[in-house]
Design a protein around this motif. Structure first.
Motif, mmCIF file in Angstrom:
data_model
loop_
_atom_site.group_PDB
_atom_site.id
_atom_site.type_symbol
_atom_site.label_atom_id
_atom_site.label_comp_id
_atom_site.label_asym_id
_atom_site.label_seq_id
_atom_site.Cartn_x
_atom_site.Cartn_y
_atom_site.Cartn_z
ATOM 1 N N HIS A 176 0.827 -1.205 0.000
ATOM 2 C CA HIS A 176 0.000 0.000 0.000
ATOM 3 C C HIS A 176 0.862 1.257 0.000
ATOM 4 N N GLU A 209 3.514 6.415 8.279
ATOM 5 C CA GLU A 209 2.976 5.331 9.113
ATOM 6 C C GLU A 209 4.025 4.891 10.126
ATOM 7 N N HIS A 239 7.208 4.039 7.864
ATOM 8 C CA HIS A 239 7.017 3.957 6.423
ATOM 9 C C HIS A 239 6.555 5.333 5.961
HETATM 10 FE FE LIG Z 1 1.302 -0.129 6.317
#
Ligand SMILES: [Fe+2]
Length: 385
Positions: free
Chosen positions: A300, A307, A330
């Motif tokens: 994703h 994140e 992330h």
């Molecule tokens: Fe993730």
């Protein structure tokens, strides 16, 4: 907290005469948020809460960016943050932006010789190791492993630990932290589809009232500065209060996971929301039950969201080389996903024991030197085959 709570004694009618045994008056204080529009509580003190004796030193504790513009996926080894005796000194901000500071702390000692309040931000503490009691001027909340402690801005508190082995994940939010709006009705009550409800919250209890005069050190965080004020009366002199603005606890173990036939997106794990980030709880749960389901998440792209995943306990099915207390970051702008092999390995599995806290921010995060000191440095290449 969209919930009415009260402790101690107060007059039946607000803003009316409320006498002590000696005939003198209690001192009423409205403790509110968002001007006079947000949640508030009405407090009754033995002494005026305004009696500042001295304003002492000021320490600049605002985080500094070691990496201002981050495009690398990162892995921070959280338990490499060194324990320190003092609670406030032990708190190390690792990731931050103008909305939220994410920090780690391994405090060894209870706070006993000063009081603390953060006037900049709501504080959300997640207890990874340790137990004790959050002591506030509105009452006490016992805590243990797995508890979130939500401390609204301005709350005067001390923290008492039972042991010296304590590990905390800290989220300081410059926007109010609420439970997700979609879980609540018009009146604030948590609805039937919410993964938790009012019964799960740990509310303040055991209101202690101290009638003491003297010198009481209060460390006040404001605008990234830690001001040292000396008050003439004990800050915990409240005899009673009622309202909606108070600290509360919630155990991650009481989060009831939402599952489905195929992979459910991260919002099903959401536990708290703000206007600038969300907090999600990934808890032990049954996996997807479609016969062809792939339980591991698909790749994703957080195109507009950084994140942060804090690994607490259990197995981490989509990652390799993860240990407890690690943080993966992330960053927005590049996709991420399961590590090679984990996608395939997840097929046919019936459940996961993972326990993790996720913080997704809508603005990019900067890294401090404390973060760089515990960064593994090579995580961004961990998807190479
Ligand atoms: Fe993730």
């Amino acid at each position: 907290m969209p919930l009415y709570h009260k402790l101690g004694k107060f007059p039946q009618k607000r803003h009316t005469i409320f006498k002590k045994d000696d005939g003198s008056l209690h001192y009423e204080q409205l403790f509110g948020t968002i001007g006079f529009d947000g949640m508030s509580s009405l407090l009754y003190h033995l002494h005026r809460p305004t009696q500042v004796k001295e304003v002492g030193k000021t320490l600049d504790i605002a985080p500094r960016a070691a990496v201002e513009y981050n495009i690398k996926s990162r892995l921070l080894k959280g338990f490499e943050i060194k324990p320190e005796d003092d609670y406030l000194q032990s708190r190390k901000t690792v990731l931050f932006n103008s909305d939220v500071h994410v920090g780690l702390a391994a405090p060894r000692k209870s706070v006993t010789d000063y009081f603390y309040k953060n006037t900049d931000a709501d504080e959300l503490l997640f207890v990874h190791r340790g137990s004790g009691t959050l002591k506030t001027f509105l009452g006490e909340i016992p805590f243990e492993y797995g508890d979130y402690l939500m401390i609204p801005r301005g709350m005067i508190y001390q923290i008492e630990f039972d042991t010296e082995d304590n590990r905390l994940l800290l989220t300081e939010s410059y926007h109010p932290i609420y439970t997700p709006k979609r879980y609540r009705n018009w009146f604030g009550q948590h609805l039937e589809h919410s993964p938790f409800c009012e019964r799960d919250f740990k509310l303040p209890q055991n209101l202690q009232t101290f009638d003491e005069k003297g010198e009481f050190l209060m460390k006040v965080k404001k605008q990234g500065q830690l001001h040292h004020l000396v008050y003439a009366t004990h800050p915990f002199d409240v005899v009673g209060w009622d309202g909606y603005n108070f600290p509360y606890g919630f155990s991650i173990h009481n989060f009831e996971p939402i599952t489905g036939r195929v992979h459910q997106p991260p919002p099903v794990h959401q536990t708290f929301e703000t206007s600038a980030f969300v907090v999600c709880s990934f808890c032990p749960r049954l996996y997807d039950y479609h016969p062809q389901a792939i339980p591991a998440p698909y790749n994703h792209s957080n195109i507009d969201s950084d994140e942060v995943l804090y690994y607490v306990d259990g197995d981490f099915m989509s990652r390799k080389g993860i240990d407890e207390g690690y943080i993966s970051l992330h960053p927005a702008g590049i996709p991420h996903g399961p590590h090679p092999g984990t996608y395939e390995a997840s097929i046919g599995k019936s459940k996961t024991e993972e326990l993790a806290v996720m913080i997704d921010t809508f603005k990019p995060l900067k890294l401090t030197q404390q973060a760089m000191d515990i960064d593994d440095g090579k995580y961004y290449q961990s998807w190479l085959e």
